[in-house]
Design a protein around this motif. Sequence first.
Motif, PDB file in Angstrom:
ATOM      1  N   THR A  79       0.739  -1.147   0.016  1.00 57.95           N
ATOM      2  CA  THR A  79       0.126   0.015   0.031  1.00 57.95           C
ATOM      3  C   THR A  79       0.757   1.192   0.078  1.00 57.95           C
ATOM      4  O   THR A  79       1.817   1.446   0.696  1.00 57.95           O
ATOM      5  CB  THR A  79      -0.979   0.017   0.956  1.00 57.95           C
ATOM      6  OG1 THR A  79      -1.483  -1.320   1.420  1.00 57.95           O
ATOM      7  CG2 THR A  79      -1.958   1.242   1.315  1.00 57.95           C
ATOM      8  N   ARG A  81       1.934   4.656   0.773  1.00 60.71           N
ATOM      9  CA  ARG A  81       1.900   5.494   2.420  1.00 60.71           C
ATOM     10  C   ARG A  81       1.521   6.739   1.956  1.00 60.71           C
ATOM     11  O   ARG A  81       2.296   7.367   1.109  1.00 60.71           O
ATOM     12  CB  ARG A  81       2.991   5.210   3.059  1.00 60.71           C
ATOM     13  CG  ARG A  81       3.408   3.730   3.333  1.00 60.71           C
ATOM     14  CD  ARG A  81       2.315   2.993   4.163  1.00 60.71           C
ATOM     15  NE  ARG A  81       2.505   1.468   4.508  1.00 60.71           N
ATOM     16  CZ  ARG A  81       1.802   0.957   4.905  1.00 60.71           C
ATOM     17  NH1 ARG A  81       0.799   1.179   5.399  1.00 60.71           N
ATOM     18  NH2 ARG A  81       2.401  -0.461   5.307  1.00 60.71           N
ATOM     19  N   ARG A  84       4.222   9.517   7.006  1.00 58.46           N
ATOM     20  CA  ARG A  84       5.240   8.887   7.756  1.00 58.46           C
ATOM     21  C   ARG A  84       5.119   8.816   9.347  1.00 58.46           C
ATOM     22  O   ARG A  84       4.788  10.182   9.803  1.00 58.46           O
ATOM     23  CB  ARG A  84       6.433   9.588   7.114  1.00 58.46           C
ATOM     24  CG  ARG A  84       7.796   9.014   7.643  1.00 58.46           C
ATOM     25  CD  ARG A  84       9.036   9.512   7.027  1.00 58.46           C
ATOM     26  NE  ARG A  84       9.139  11.121   7.437  1.00 58.46           N
ATOM     27  CZ  ARG A  84       9.907  12.098   6.580  1.00 58.46           C
ATOM     28  NH1 ARG A  84      10.223  11.632   5.465  1.00 58.46           N
ATOM     29  NH2 ARG A  84      10.215  13.207   7.015  1.00 58.46           N
ATOM     30  N   GLU A 196      -2.709   2.831   7.546  1.00 60.16           N
ATOM     31  CA  GLU A 196      -1.205   3.223   7.355  1.00 60.16           C
ATOM     32  C   GLU A 196      -0.402   2.452   8.119  1.00 60.16           C
ATOM     33  O   GLU A 196       0.741   1.788   7.740  1.00 60.16           O
ATOM     34  CB  GLU A 196      -1.112   4.586   7.956  1.00 60.16           C
ATOM     35  CG  GLU A 196      -1.702   5.636   7.064  1.00 60.16           C
ATOM     36  CD  GLU A 196      -0.905   5.994   5.773  1.00 60.16           C
ATOM     37  OE1 GLU A 196       0.331   5.881   5.988  1.00 60.16           O
ATOM     38  OE2 GLU A 196      -1.327   6.382   4.618  1.00 60.16           O
ATOM     39  N   GLN A 197      -0.708   1.975   9.387  1.00 62.60           N
ATOM     40  CA  GLN A 197      -0.032   1.216  10.415  1.00 62.60           C
ATOM     41  C   GLN A 197      -0.638   0.639  11.440  1.00 62.60           C
ATOM     42  O   GLN A 197      -1.490   1.466  11.863  1.00 62.60           O
ATOM     43  CB  GLN A 197       1.369   1.884  10.819  1.00 62.60           C
ATOM     44  CG  GLN A 197       2.391   0.888  11.489  1.00 62.60           C
ATOM     45  CD  GLN A 197       2.991  -0.044  10.441  1.00 62.60           C
ATOM     46  OE1 GLN A 197       2.500  -1.042  10.601  1.00 62.60           O
ATOM     47  NE2 GLN A 197       3.647   0.377   9.695  1.00 62.60           N
TER      48      GLN A 197
END
Length: 270
Positions: A79, A81, A84, A196-197
Amino acid sequence: MGVDEEKSEGEGKVWSLCRMPFWQTSSSNGNGSSSSSSSSSSMGNNNVYQQSQTSQLGERSTATSSNAVSSMAKSLLPTRRRLRLDPPNKLYFPYEPGKQVRSAIGIKNTSKSHVAFKFQTTAPKSCYMRPPGGILAPGESLIATVFKFVEPPENNEKPMEQKSRVKFKIMSLKVKGETDYVPELFDEQKDQVAVEQILRVVFLDPERPCPALEKLKRQLAEAEAALEARKRPPEETGPRIVGEGLVIDEWKERRERYLARQQVEGVDSA
C-alpha cells in the motif's frame, strides 16, 4: 458380308462398352465432386464457426485470467503510504502500573494532497488519543499524544515481562483542501481509506535510560509546546480596535499626541 456385319456389330459393342463407362464415370464423378464440394464447404463453415467460438472463448478466458492476475497483483503490491510515522510501528509507554501514562508519535503528510488521519484502538475505554484525528496539508506534520492506563501485573508477573494486547491503528484518507475534519469522512468514503500502520505497545522501564525513552520525552515536550501555542490567541497584525469600534493606527496615535502637545504649548505661550 457375314464377316463384315459381325465386325460392325463387334465394333459397335466395343464402342458402346468403351463409351458407356466414360459417360457413367463422368456423370458419377460430377455428382461425387458436387456432393464432396458441398460437404467440404459445410465442413469448412463448421470449422470456421468452431474456430470463431474457440477464439471468443479464448478471449473471454484471457480477459478473465488477466483481470484475476491484475487483482492478485494489486493485492500483492504494498500500500502506498500517505503518512510517515515516527516511531514507524510501535508506541512506547513508560511502565507505571496503576497509572495513566503517555506516549507520542510523529505524523507527517508525505503526499501532494491534503490527507485526513484517524486513530483507532482495541481498548477505547482505557486509551485515547490527542488529537484523535485531523487533516494535514502537504508536508505538514504534528506530534500526537496517546494516553493509556497501565494495568497492574497479574499472576506474579515481572513488571517488564507483561505484554499488552492493546493495539492502535492509524488510517488515512485523501481529501480536498477546504474539507473540515469529521470522523464520518472515513465512513462515507470507505473504499478510499488506507490503513497506514498497526502500532504495537512496548513498555519501557522509566528507571533505565535508553534512546527510545529519551526520544519519547522529547516528543512529549514538543507536543505540549505545540498545544500551548494553539491555546494562545493569535497575534494582532492589523489595526487595533478600542472602545466602540474606534480604529487607531500607530501613526494616528502619534499624530494625536503631537496635536495635544501643540495645544498645550499654545496655551502656555498665551
